[in-house]
Scaffold this motif. Structure first.
Motif, PDB file in Angstrom:
ATOM      1  N   PRO A  49      42.486  30.725  45.895  1.00 26.55           N
ATOM      2  CA  PRO A  49      43.292  30.594  47.108  1.00 26.55           C
ATOM      3  C   PRO A  49      44.007  31.905  47.430  1.00 26.55           C
ATOM      4  N   ALA A  50      44.549  31.988  48.629  1.00 27.25           N
ATOM      5  CA  ALA A  50      45.325  33.160  49.017  1.00 27.25           C
ATOM      6  C   ALA A  50      46.471  33.353  48.033  1.00 27.25           C
ATOM      7  N   GLY A  51      46.813  34.610  47.794  1.00 29.92           N
ATOM      8  CA  GLY A  51      47.919  34.920  46.889  1.00 29.92           C
ATOM      9  C   GLY A  51      47.730  36.251  46.188  1.00 29.92           C
ATOM     10  N   ASP A  52      48.639  36.539  45.272  1.00 27.37           N
ATOM     11  CA  ASP A  52      48.630  37.795  44.526  1.00 27.37           C
ATOM     12  C   ASP A  52      47.958  37.603  43.173  1.00 27.37           C
ATOM     13  N   TYR A  53      47.117  38.563  42.806  1.00 25.03           N
ATOM     14  CA  TYR A  53      46.351  38.526  41.563  1.00 25.03           C
ATOM     15  C   TYR A  53      46.396  39.888  40.900  1.00 25.03           C
ATOM     16  N   ARG A  54      45.943  39.915  39.645  1.00 21.38           N
ATOM     17  CA  ARG A  54      45.742  41.200  38.994  1.00 21.38           C
ATOM     18  C   ARG A  54      44.570  41.115  38.036  1.00 21.38           C
ATOM     19  N   ILE A  55      43.842  42.211  38.001  1.00 17.72           N
ATOM     20  CA  ILE A  55      42.735  42.365  37.059  1.00 17.72           C
ATOM     21  C   ILE A  55      43.149  43.429  36.049  1.00 17.72           C
ATOM     22  N   THR A  56      43.008  43.105  34.770  1.00 24.54           N
ATOM     23  CA  THR A  56      43.278  44.076  33.716  1.00 24.54           C
ATOM     24  C   THR A  56      41.950  44.464  33.077  1.00 24.54           C
ATOM     25  N   PHE A  57      41.696  45.760  33.064  1.00 26.84           N
ATOM     26  CA  PHE A  57      40.484  46.311  32.456  1.00 26.84           C
ATOM     27  C   PHE A  57      40.865  46.904  31.097  1.00 26.84           C
ATOM     28  N   GLY A  58      40.205  46.478  30.039  1.00 28.29           N
ATOM     29  CA  GLY A  58      40.480  46.970  28.692  1.00 28.29           C
ATOM     30  C   GLY A  58      39.768  48.284  28.431  1.00 28.29           C
ATOM     31  N   THR A  59      40.276  49.346  29.005  1.00 20.67           N
ATOM     32  CA  THR A  59      39.610  50.643  28.944  1.00 20.67           C
ATOM     33  C   THR A  59      39.725  51.306  27.565  1.00 20.67           C
ATOM     34  N   VAL A  77      44.913  46.427  38.081  1.00 21.08           N
ATOM     35  CA  VAL A  77      44.774  46.496  39.530  1.00 21.08           C
ATOM     36  C   VAL A  77      45.353  45.213  40.107  1.00 21.08           C
ATOM     37  N   SER A  78      46.424  45.357  40.868  1.00 25.28           N
ATOM     38  CA  SER A  78      47.046  44.217  41.551  1.00 25.28           C
ATOM     39  C   SER A  78      46.542  44.193  42.986  1.00 25.28           C
ATOM     40  N   PHE A  79      46.271  42.992  43.484  1.00 27.53           N
ATOM     41  CA  PHE A  79      45.758  42.870  44.840  1.00 27.53           C
ATOM     42  C   PHE A  79      46.169  41.526  45.427  1.00 27.53           C
ATOM     43  N   THR A  80      46.071  41.428  46.754  1.00 23.14           N
ATOM     44  CA  THR A  80      46.442  40.213  47.473  1.00 23.14           C
ATOM     45  C   THR A  80      45.240  39.676  48.233  1.00 23.14           C
ATOM     46  N   VAL A  81      44.948  38.417  48.005  1.00 22.48           N
ATOM     47  CA  VAL A  81      43.901  37.719  48.758  1.00 22.48           C
ATOM     48  C   VAL A  81      44.571  37.091  49.979  1.00 22.48           C
ATOM     49  N   THR A  82      44.115  37.488  51.163  1.00 23.08           N
ATOM     50  CA  THR A  82      44.656  36.908  52.396  1.00 23.08           C
ATOM     51  C   THR A  82      43.640  36.013  53.094  1.00 23.08           C
ATOM     52  N   ASP A  83      42.358  36.226  52.790  1.00 23.73           N
ATOM     53  CA  ASP A  83      41.292  35.437  53.400  1.00 23.73           C
ATOM     54  C   ASP A  83      40.464  34.791  52.291  1.00 23.73           C
ATOM     55  N   PRO A  84      40.783  33.556  51.922  1.00 23.37           N
ATOM     56  CA  PRO A  84      40.067  32.901  50.827  1.00 23.37           C
ATOM     57  C   PRO A  84      38.574  32.701  51.078  1.00 23.37           C
ATOM     58  N   ALA A  85      38.119  32.819  52.314  1.00 23.44           N
ATOM     59  CA  ALA A  85      36.700  32.628  52.620  1.00 23.44           C
ATOM     60  C   ALA A  85      35.878  33.893  52.332  1.00 23.44           C
ATOM     61  N   ARG A  86      36.538  35.022  52.193  1.00 23.18           N
ATOM     62  CA  ARG A  86      35.858  36.300  52.003  1.00 23.18           C
ATOM     63  C   ARG A  86      35.561  36.568  50.531  1.00 23.18           C
ATOM     64  N   HIS A  87      34.403  37.162  50.262  1.00 22.67           N
ATOM     65  CA  HIS A  87      34.112  37.650  48.907  1.00 22.67           C
ATOM     66  C   HIS A  87      34.893  38.947  48.684  1.00 22.67           C
ATOM     67  N   HIS A  88      35.513  39.073  47.528  1.00 24.44           N
ATOM     68  CA  HIS A  88      36.240  40.295  47.170  1.00 24.44           C
ATOM     69  C   HIS A  88      35.542  40.964  45.990  1.00 24.44           C
ATOM     70  N   HIS A  89      35.316  42.256  46.118  1.00 29.70           N
ATOM     71  CA  HIS A  89      34.704  43.051  45.059  1.00 29.70           C
ATOM     72  C   HIS A  89      35.672  44.187  44.748  1.00 29.70           C
ATOM     73  N   VAL A  90      36.092  44.287  43.480  1.00 34.30           N
ATOM     74  CA  VAL A  90      37.077  45.289  43.073  1.00 34.30           C
ATOM     75  C   VAL A  90      36.422  46.236  42.068  1.00 34.30           C
ATOM     76  N   PRO A  91      35.851  47.352  42.549  1.00 35.42           N
ATOM     77  CA  PRO A  91      35.232  48.322  41.653  1.00 35.42           C
ATOM     78  C   PRO A  91      36.282  49.231  40.999  1.00 35.42           C
ATOM     79  N   LEU A  92      35.920  49.764  39.840  1.00 31.25           N
ATOM     80  CA  LEU A  92      36.762  50.723  39.137  1.00 31.25           C
ATOM     81  C   LEU A  92      35.895  51.917  38.768  1.00 31.25           C
ATOM     82  N   LEU A  93      36.281  53.093  39.247  1.00 29.40           N
ATOM     83  CA  LEU A  93      35.633  54.343  38.875  1.00 29.40           C
ATOM     84  C   LEU A  93      36.509  54.964  37.804  1.00 29.40           C
ATOM     85  N   LEU A  94      35.961  55.161  36.617  1.00 28.45           N
ATOM     86  CA  LEU A  94      36.748  55.459  35.429  1.00 28.45           C
ATOM     87  C   LEU A  94      36.346  56.776  34.778  1.00 28.45           C
TER      88      LEU A  94
END
Length: 105
Positions: A49-59, A77-94
């Motif tokens: 659902p819409a809201g605030d999330y975070r992804i933790t990468f164990g680098t 990486v903290s991010f906010t979902v505003t459109d629950p119908a949309r696919h979200h892809h969160v890439p990390l260049l490391l």
């Protein structure tokens, strides 16, 4: 909303396999996984659902496994979902001393 991620190792010029990934909301763990041989977690979450999330990468573990000495033991990486119908892809260049991220498709 579905969620995926992709980690690329810019220092080695290849996908980052075996990076631990954790999705959280409000301090609760919603999903965990690790990147595959292509550096991807294809579906970290199926519906959010819409809201605030975070992804933790164990680098830190990834750097140790690839004989690299890194400065960041984890990347959050903290991010906010505003459109629950949309696919979200969160890439990390490391790399060991820098990282970047963006909203992908």
């Amino acid at each position: 909303m579905s969620l995926s991620t992709h980690v690329l190792d810019a220092a080695l010029g290849r996908p980052a396999e075996g990076v631990a990934v954790r999705l959280e909301r409000g301090g609760d763990c919603l999903a965990e996984g690790s990147t595959d041989a292509d550096g991807r977690v294809k579906e970290l979450a199926a519906e959010l659902p819409a809201g605030d999330y975070r992804i933790t990468f164990g680098t830190g573990g990834y750097f140790a496994a690839t004989d690299q000495r890194g400065f960041y033991p984890e990347v959050v990486v903290s991010f906010t979902v505003t459109d629950p119908a949309r696919h979200h892809h969160v890439p990390l260049l490391l790399s060991p001393f820098a990282y970047s991220t963006y909203l992908g498709s």
